[in-house]
Design an enzyme around this catalytic site. Structure first.
Site, short mmCIF file in Angstrom:
data_model
loop_
_atom_site.label_atom_id
_atom_site.label_comp_id
_atom_site.label_asym_id
_atom_site.label_seq_id
_atom_site.Cartn_x
_atom_site.Cartn_y
_atom_site.Cartn_z
CG PHE A 150 2.81 6.28 2.65
CD1 PHE A 150 2.37 5.24 3.47
CD2 PHE A 150 2.76 6.10 1.28
CE1 PHE A 150 1.88 4.06 2.92
CE2 PHE A 150 2.27 4.93 0.72
CZ PHE A 150 1.83 3.91 1.55
NE ARG A 166 2.90 -3.26 -5.73
CZ ARG A 166 2.72 -3.36 -4.42
NH1 ARG A 166 3.74 -3.25 -3.61
NH2 ARG A 166 1.52 -3.57 -3.91
CG ASP A 202 4.55 1.90 9.77
OD1 ASP A 202 5.10 2.68 10.56
OD2 ASP A 202 3.46 2.17 9.21
CD GLU A 250 7.60 -6.96 5.15
OE1 GLU A 250 7.51 -6.97 3.92
OE2 GLU A 250 6.63 -7.15 5.90
CG ASP A 251 7.59 -3.73 2.01
OD1 ASP A 251 7.41 -4.18 3.17
OD2 ASP A 251 6.64 -3.32 1.30
P1 5GP Z 1 3.39 -2.82 9.76
O1 5GP Z 1 2.59 -4.08 9.94
O2 5GP Z 1 4.84 -2.95 10.22
O3 5GP Z 1 2.71 -1.64 10.38
O4 5GP Z 1 3.37 -2.47 8.23
C1 5GP Z 1 4.09 -3.19 7.33
C2 5GP Z 1 3.49 -3.10 5.96
O5 5GP Z 1 2.77 -1.87 5.75
C3 5GP Z 1 4.60 -3.10 4.94
O6 5GP Z 1 4.91 -4.42 4.51
C4 5GP Z 1 4.03 -2.24 3.82
O7 5GP Z 1 3.28 -3.03 2.95
C5 5GP Z 1 3.09 -1.28 4.53
N1 5GP Z 1 3.74 0.02 4.80
C6 5GP Z 1 4.12 0.54 5.98
N2 5GP Z 1 4.68 1.75 5.83
C7 5GP Z 1 4.65 2.00 4.51
C8 5GP Z 1 5.12 3.11 3.71
O8 5GP Z 1 5.67 4.12 4.15
N3 5GP Z 1 4.91 2.98 2.36
C9 5GP Z 1 4.33 1.90 1.79
N4 5GP Z 1 4.19 1.90 0.47
N5 5GP Z 1 3.89 0.85 2.51
C10 5GP Z 1 4.06 0.91 3.86
#
Ligand code: 5GP
Length: 176
Positions: free
Chosen positions: A151, A164, A102, A98-99
């Site tokens: 972010f 990206r 959050d 995963e990237d």
């Molecule tokens: P979560 O479900 O954990 O809140 O969010 C995960 C997804 O939200 C990540 O896979 C990503 O696509 C997006 N995301 C969360 N924080 C960031 C951020 O700081 N930058 C970007 N580009 N995407 C984020």
């Protein structure tokens, strides 16, 4: 289209070094077992591509696509499966790549979904972790970097479909 250079948070060199370390740890943990690597599109594509080059084990690569964010910088609060893997993972060792974690909602939803398919193990590698907004507890077995609640873009991560391709992790500056 105008050019915009974001502030560097984590450099290309730091990322490469950390990915080598993670690759070594994964290689040690899996001995000679085959691994099904699931790359979570689109954000993890660059991390996944660099990381698997550092895993000295037989790897089968799969892709999955989920959406939780719209085009903005805030989570929509629900997760949709946009594209599934094609492999049967029953009885397999799975490594999800995963990237960023959050709130944890995306990855928790995915891990729950994969568990129903009865893999023999599932571990998680995430390039980034933002603990500030975590709502759903998830264990990140292989973590690149813990970061502040900003972010971020680059190294696979986008803002509205852009940035990206940046080779580093940058901070999106709202003023630009
Ligand atoms: P979560 O479900 O954990 O809140 O969010 C995960 C997804 O939200 C990540 O896979 C990503 O696509 C997006 N995301 C969360 N924080 C960031 C951020 O700081 N930058 C970007 N580009 N995407 C984020």
């Amino acid at each position: 289209m105008e050019m915009y250079t974001p502030e560097v948070l984590i450099s290309e060199e730091e990322i490469a070094l950390r990915i080598s370390e993670l690759g070594r740890a994964i290689t040690n943990d899996y001995e000679n077992e085959e691994l099904v690597v699931i790359c979570v599109l689109k954000g993890a594509f660059m991390f996944c591509s660099d990381l698997i080059k550092k895993i000295n084990r037989p790897v089968r690569l799969e892709f999955i696509s989920l959406s939780s964010y719209g085009d903005g910088t805030n989570s929509s609060g629900n997760v949709r499966l946009e594209m599934d893997i094609t492999a049967n993972i029953e009885g397999k060792h799975v490594l999800v790549i995963e990237d960023i974690v959050d709130t944890g909602l995306t990855i928790k939803t995915l891990l729950n979904m994969l568990a129903l398919r009865k893999p023999s193990s599932v571990k998680l590698a995430s390039l980034l972790f933002k603990p500030a907004k975590l709502k759903h507890r998830v264990d990140i077995n292989y973590l690149g970097f813990e970061i502040e609640d900003k972010f971020v873009i680059g190294f696979g991560l986008d803002y509205a479909g852009r940035y990206r391709e940046l080779p580093y992790i940058g901070v999106l500056n709202a003023g630009n």
